[in-house]
Design an enzyme around this catalytic site. Structure first.
Site, mmCIF file in Angstrom:
data_model
loop_
_atom_site.group_PDB
_atom_site.id
_atom_site.type_symbol
_atom_site.label_atom_id
_atom_site.label_comp_id
_atom_site.label_asym_id
_atom_site.label_seq_id
_atom_site.Cartn_x
_atom_site.Cartn_y
_atom_site.Cartn_z
ATOM 1 N N ASP A 51 0.815 -1.209 0.000
ATOM 2 C CA ASP A 51 0.000 0.000 0.000
ATOM 3 C C ASP A 51 0.850 1.261 0.000
ATOM 4 O OD1 ASP A 51 -2.351 -1.447 0.008
ATOM 5 O OD2 ASP A 51 -2.480 -1.501 2.196
ATOM 6 N N TYR A 109 6.660 -10.328 7.091
ATOM 7 C CA TYR A 109 6.552 -8.883 7.275
ATOM 8 C C TYR A 109 7.038 -8.510 8.668
ATOM 9 C CZ TYR A 109 3.419 -8.402 3.201
ATOM 10 O OH TYR A 109 2.875 -8.385 1.941
#
Length: 244
Positions: A51, A109
């Site tokens: 994003d 992540y």
């Protein structure tokens, strides 16, 4: 020839990975450079979306080309054309069947939270500043409930299209170093904003807004309203993509 690239980028200036109309993205920036190098119209395949404002320490992408440029030289050619906040750290030839997204078997992540009263001028791009005290042990207790296979529909933002919302989390660690909390998570895949919602939920567990002992029930409820907030994008880094 199928070329695999490993990229490292600071996502601050970009509207995520995927090409969009009227917005600068990482994919568009890299593709434009590749088109100049190859003299063609490259189809650049990414390992997934990131994003706006999200960073990547090791983003994997691939493309097919008839260019005579040696595979290992694409990294050098790209770095001569790319802006300073995108770096190609490796380029190599791979089998024709390799697909950056479909061949991936798991992803890792990390999410970073700066937990102290005042923000940091140098870390504001790379951490979520949370000024309230948090209990690391409570965060770690809550984190245990995420391990294994679950339906994570309650930890996804709307607007995604997937066949199933079941995902498996292999590891989820909460580390603390000099006021920076690092949430380190590895799974076989993640839903839209899933990591950021997990991060926001763990921080809420740490500051007392959510009871960590209720986390298993919150996950099982499949109810987005029971989880925590979606943590802001700048603290999120794609750390690693794994392939067989």
């Amino acid at each position: 020839m199928n070329i695999r690239l490993n990229l490292k980028y600071d996502g601050t200036a970009y509207h995520g990975w995927q090409i969009q109309k009227n917005a600068v993205t990482v994919q568009e920036t890299v593709k434009t450079a590749l088109d100049k190098i190859t003299g063609g119209d490259i189809k650049l395949i990414g390992c997934g979306r990131t994003d706006t404002g999200v960073h990547a320490e090791n983003y994997v992408c691939n493309f097919h080309t008839l260019s005579s440029v040696p595979p290992e030289k694409f990294a050098y050619a790209l770095n001569a054309l790319l802006p300073d906040d995108i770096v190609c750290v490796n380029s190599e030839a791979v089998s024709d069947s390799f697909h950056a997204k479909n061949s991936a078997v798991k992803k890792r992540y990390v999410y970073k939270v700066l937990c102290r009263e005042f923000p940091d001028a140098f870390l504001c791009r790379y951490t979520w500043h949370f000024k309230y005290p948090v209990d690391i042990d409570k965060m770690r207790t809550a984190a245990k409930a995420f391990l294994g296979e679950h339906d994570f529909i309650g930890f996804a933002s709307s607007g995604f299209t997937v066949k199933t919302t079941v995902r498996e989390i292999y590891s989820l660690d909460v580390l603390n170093d000099n006021d920076i909390i690092t949430i380190d998570i590895t799974g076989n895949g993640f839903l839209y904003n899933m990591v950021r919602i997990i991060a926001g939920t763990l921080v809420f567990a740490g500051c007392g807004k959510i009871n960590p002992d209720d986390m298993a029930d919150i996950i099982a409820s499949r109810d987005r309203t029971q989880a925590g907030i979606t943590a802001p994008p700048q603290g999120l880094f794609l750390k690693e993509v794994y392939y067989d």
